[in-house]
Motif scaffolding. Structure first.
Motif, short mmCIF file in Angstrom:
data_model
loop_
_atom_site.label_atom_id
_atom_site.label_comp_id
_atom_site.label_asym_id
_atom_site.label_seq_id
_atom_site.Cartn_x
_atom_site.Cartn_y
_atom_site.Cartn_z
N SER A 98 2.85 15.72 4.65
CA SER A 98 3.33 15.81 6.23
C SER A 98 1.99 15.42 7.09
CB SER A 98 3.65 17.37 6.65
OG SER A 98 2.62 18.14 6.71
N LEU A 99 0.78 15.91 6.94
CA LEU A 99 -0.37 15.41 7.51
C LEU A 99 -0.68 14.02 7.25
CD1 LEU A 99 -2.73 18.72 7.28
CD2 LEU A 99 -1.09 17.86 9.42
N LEU A 100 -0.47 13.57 5.73
CA LEU A 100 -0.83 12.28 5.47
C LEU A 100 -0.08 11.28 6.21
CD1 LEU A 100 -2.18 10.20 3.45
CD2 LEU A 100 -0.48 10.67 1.79
N ARG A 101 1.37 11.76 6.23
CA ARG A 101 2.22 10.84 7.24
C ARG A 101 1.73 10.80 8.55
NH1 ARG A 101 6.16 9.17 3.61
NH2 ARG A 101 6.41 10.31 1.60
N ALA A 102 1.49 11.99 8.92
CA ALA A 102 1.13 11.73 10.36
C ALA A 102 -0.22 10.90 10.86
CB ALA A 102 0.83 13.22 10.93
N VAL A 103 -1.23 10.95 10.07
CA VAL A 103 -2.29 10.30 10.30
C VAL A 103 -2.05 8.75 10.01
CG1 VAL A 103 -3.27 10.40 8.19
CG2 VAL A 103 -4.74 10.04 9.92
N ASP A 104 -0.80 8.39 8.83
CA ASP A 104 -0.58 7.15 8.66
C ASP A 104 0.14 6.49 9.76
OD1 ASP A 104 -0.21 4.80 6.85
OD2 ASP A 104 2.00 5.27 7.33
N ARG A 105 0.96 7.04 10.41
CA ARG A 105 1.87 6.75 11.53
C ARG A 105 0.85 6.64 12.92
NH1 ARG A 105 5.58 10.79 9.77
NH2 ARG A 105 4.65 12.16 11.42
N ALA A 106 0.04 7.45 13.16
CA ALA A 106 -0.84 7.64 14.32
C ALA A 106 -1.79 6.15 14.04
CB ALA A 106 -1.81 8.66 14.23
N ILE A 107 -2.42 5.96 12.89
CA ILE A 107 -3.15 4.83 12.73
C ILE A 107 -2.38 3.35 12.85
CG2 ILE A 107 -4.58 3.52 11.13
CD1 ILE A 107 -5.64 6.14 10.25
N ARG A 108 -1.14 3.41 12.44
CA ARG A 108 -0.56 2.07 12.56
C ARG A 108 -0.11 2.11 14.20
NH1 ARG A 108 1.91 -0.08 7.83
NH2 ARG A 108 1.11 1.04 5.67
N ALA A 109 0.16 2.92 14.82
CA ALA A 109 0.48 2.67 16.14
C ALA A 109 -0.71 2.29 16.73
CB ALA A 109 1.07 3.95 16.57
N GLU A 110 -1.72 2.82 16.84
CA GLU A 110 -3.07 2.55 17.41
C GLU A 110 -3.28 1.00 16.86
OE1 GLU A 110 -5.05 6.67 17.17
OE2 GLU A 110 -5.76 5.33 15.72
N VAL A 111 -3.26 0.35 15.67
CA VAL A 111 -3.51 -0.81 15.55
C VAL A 111 -2.49 -1.85 15.75
CG1 VAL A 111 -3.64 -2.45 13.54
CG2 VAL A 111 -4.67 -0.14 13.20
N GLU A 112 -1.32 -1.45 15.94
CA GLU A 112 -0.29 -2.28 16.47
C GLU A 112 -0.42 -2.50 18.03
OE1 GLU A 112 2.19 -4.99 16.22
OE2 GLU A 112 1.83 -3.79 14.71
N ALA A 113 -0.83 -1.47 18.67
CA ALA A 113 -1.04 -1.71 20.08
C ALA A 113 -2.34 -2.41 20.21
CB ALA A 113 -1.26 -0.21 20.78
N THR A 114 -3.18 -2.48 19.40
CA THR A 114 -4.54 -3.50 19.59
C THR A 114 -4.27 -4.82 19.03
OG1 THR A 114 -5.46 -2.16 17.90
CG2 THR A 114 -5.81 -1.47 20.33
N VAL A 115 -4.93 -4.91 18.07
CA VAL A 115 -4.98 -6.27 17.35
C VAL A 115 -3.80 -6.61 16.58
CG1 VAL A 115 -7.69 -5.99 16.89
CG2 VAL A 115 -5.90 -5.19 14.99
N GLY A 116 -2.83 -5.57 16.29
CA GLY A 116 -1.48 -5.98 15.52
C GLY A 116 -1.69 -5.82 14.41
N TRP A 117 -0.68 -5.04 13.70
CA TRP A 117 -0.66 -4.71 12.13
C TRP A 117 -0.93 -5.94 11.25
CZ3 TRP A 117 -2.09 -0.34 10.31
CH2 TRP A 117 -2.07 -0.19 8.65
N GLU A 118 -0.68 -7.16 11.90
CA GLU A 118 -0.64 -8.34 11.00
C GLU A 118 -2.17 -8.71 10.78
OE1 GLU A 118 -0.81 -11.79 14.26
OE2 GLU A 118 1.14 -11.48 13.54
N SER A 119 -2.91 -7.99 11.38
CA SER A 119 -4.49 -8.24 11.20
C SER A 119 -4.99 -7.59 9.88
CB SER A 119 -5.44 -7.89 12.32
OG SER A 119 -5.24 -6.59 12.57
N MET A 120 -4.03 -6.40 9.32
CA MET A 120 -4.42 -5.75 8.28
C MET A 120 -4.10 -6.71 7.10
SD MET A 120 -5.80 -3.10 9.77
CE MET A 120 -5.95 -1.75 8.43
N PRO A 121 -4.57 -6.23 5.82
CA PRO A 121 -4.17 -6.95 4.68
C PRO A 121 -2.73 -6.97 4.37
CG PRO A 121 -6.25 -5.52 4.49
CD PRO A 121 -5.75 -5.41 5.67
#
Length: 263
Positions: A134-157
């Motif tokens: 549950s903590l793993l999924r929480a940090v994954d969601r949080a990081i994805r939201a942060e990336v999407e709000a800035t450079v966009g997830w498409e900048s990730m591999p």
């Protein structure tokens, strides 16, 4: 199954394009297979196409037949060194969307310089397979939201591992995490099929520049080294200078580049 032929040309020996199965095509020349085409949806929902053909003319005919019957947008990935294949997709109307560098990453701590790296005070590294889901999924969601709000997830591999729809953690056992007492601060995913691949290294925005990413890498690479792997591989988007600097700083070397094209 649709076996209606698609022909380009009026000669008796015109290459015939046949759809032989769902999202699979063949190019036939006097019953000899001279090309194949394939389309599939990646886990992120995008449609990727590929063609293997002996000649440019056959490639073009396969592309014409395939793309006309597929929904847009359509994507493909090519080795940038393959100028002929890249040119074929350009003729079919594709343009470059992104470039990724593939790095080979040494695992020996004496080479990476990570042998003395420890996580910052108050942070512990939880090995792969031991993370709280549950903590793993929480940090994954949080990081994805942060990336999407800035450079966009498409900048990730680009992610190609299969996963259930809407679930971004396909296999929790592949993740090691950096943990604070009340939550996870970062994660690293390593998948070994034919060779170890670092698919993701990410840290919460407010916890960056503390050495957490280096500590995660030190742990993951050290684990691979003790398991007998001399190197791992990873991909970095060309615009992600922080990730390039992180890997190059531990001795990783760019070996090739891939282009993702879109039509």
């Amino acid at each position: 199954m649709n076996t209606k032929p698609f022909t380009s040309g009026l000669s008796e020996n015109a290459v015939m394009i046949t759809r032989v199965a769902d999202r699979q095509w063949q190019a036939l020349d006097d019953d000899l297979v001279v090309g194949r085409g394939h389309a599939e949806h990646r886990p992120d929902g995008r449609l990727f196409v590929s063609i293997d053909a002996w000649h440019d003319a056959t490639f073009d005919r396969l592309a014409e037949a395939m793309l006309a019957g597929l929904p847009a947008p359509q994507y493909t990935v090519v080795d940038e060194a393959d100028a002929e294949l890249t040119a074929g997709w350009r003729r079919a109307g594709f343009t470059i969307r992104r470039r990724e560098w593939e790095y080979v990453v040494p695992t020996d701590p004496r080479v990476t310089g990570l042998h003395m790296v420890l996580p910052p005070s108050g942070v512990t590294i939880v090995p792969a397979g031991q993370a709280d889901e549950s903590l793993l999924r929480a940090v994954d969601r949080a990081i994805r939201a942060e990336v999407e709000a800035t450079v966009g997830w498409e900048s990730m591999p680009a992610e190609v591992i299969p996963r259930p729809e809407g679930d971004t953690i396909v296999d929790p056992s592949k993740y090691a995490v950096a943990a604070a007492p009340d939550r996870y601060l970062g994660l690293i995913r390593v998948v070994t099929v034919n060779r170890p691949r670092i698919g993701l290294v990410a840290v919460r925005a407010g916890e960056q520049r503390r050495g957490i990413a280096r500590a995660l890498l030190a742990h993951a690479l050290g684990t691979l080294h003790r398991s007998g792997f001399a190197a791992a591989w990873t991909e970095v988007h060309e615009s992600n200078r922080a990730a390039s600097a992180l890997f190059e700083g531990i001795g990783a070397r760019p070996m090739s580049s891939n282009l993702e094209l879109v039509r």
